[in-house]
Scaffold this active site. Sequence first.
Site, mmCIF file in Angstrom:
data_model
loop_
_atom_site.group_PDB
_atom_site.id
_atom_site.type_symbol
_atom_site.label_atom_id
_atom_site.label_comp_id
_atom_site.label_asym_id
_atom_site.label_seq_id
_atom_site.Cartn_x
_atom_site.Cartn_y
_atom_site.Cartn_z
ATOM 1 N N GLU A 98 -52.028 31.365 25.120
ATOM 2 C CA GLU A 98 -53.510 31.536 24.991
ATOM 3 C C GLU A 98 -54.185 31.789 26.118
ATOM 4 O OE1 GLU A 98 -56.023 30.991 23.183
ATOM 5 O OE2 GLU A 98 -55.786 29.581 21.463
ATOM 6 N N ASP A 102 -60.225 25.325 25.907
ATOM 7 C CA ASP A 102 -61.632 24.831 26.388
ATOM 8 C C ASP A 102 -61.828 23.419 25.363
ATOM 9 O OD1 ASP A 102 -64.563 24.360 26.613
ATOM 10 O OD2 ASP A 102 -64.724 26.409 27.154
ATOM 11 N N GLY A 104 -60.392 22.601 22.630
ATOM 12 C CA GLY A 104 -59.178 22.548 22.070
ATOM 13 C C GLY A 104 -59.512 22.613 20.226
ATOM 14 N N ASN A 105 -60.735 22.878 20.019
ATOM 15 C CA ASN A 105 -60.957 22.882 18.638
ATOM 16 C C ASN A 105 -60.129 24.180 17.847
ATOM 17 O OD1 ASN A 105 -63.047 20.974 18.460
ATOM 18 N ND2 ASN A 105 -64.524 22.594 18.980
ATOM 19 N N THR A 106 -59.828 25.088 18.433
ATOM 20 C CA THR A 106 -59.045 26.346 17.930
ATOM 21 C C THR A 106 -57.574 25.835 17.651
ATOM 22 O OG1 THR A 106 -60.509 28.085 18.721
ATOM 23 C CG2 THR A 106 -58.255 28.493 18.169
ATOM 24 N N ARG A 164 -63.348 42.225 30.022
ATOM 25 C CA ARG A 164 -62.013 42.149 30.059
ATOM 26 C C ARG A 164 -61.136 42.516 30.679
ATOM 27 N NH1 ARG A 164 -61.004 39.330 25.139
ATOM 28 N NH2 ARG A 164 -62.448 39.772 23.180
#
Length: 175
Positions: A98, A102, A104-106, A164
């Site tokens: 990863e 952040d 943690g939802n994903t 990016r």
Amino acid sequence: MDYQNISVLISQEELDNRIDELAQQISHDYQGETLKLICILKGSIFFCCELAKRITVPVMFDFMQVSSYGKSTESSGHLIIKKELDEPIKGDHVLIIEDIVDSGNTLSKLLPMLKEREPKSLKVCTLLDKPERRTAPVEVDYNGFCIPDEFVVGFGLDYSQNYRNLPYVGVLHFD
């Protein structure tokens, strides 16, 4: 693109040194094994490539594209799978790569889904961690840097597909 609104948080040299350290630890932990890296697109690609070049055990790659952000700076809490794995992971040592953990939802939704596929082991490696933003319980096994609650870009991380390609991690100031 206006780079004047970005301040360097983690320099290219700091990134390079920490990725070396992570690769040494991962190589030690998986000595004698083959490791499958699952790069979470798009943000993790820079980190995954740099890390993989330095890991000394055999590695295989696969890619997933998942999102809980869309075009926002805040997580929606809903996981959208845009690209599924190409190969099964049953019986493999799997390391999810990863760019940032952040809320943690994903990962809290992705990890149980991948565990159902019966990998031999399943761990998480993140370049950046914002533990103070965590709203879902997620365990990170390999952590590059804990960072403050700022919106960061560079080294694969973006804001609306921009920034990016910066060789460092910077804070994007919205002023």
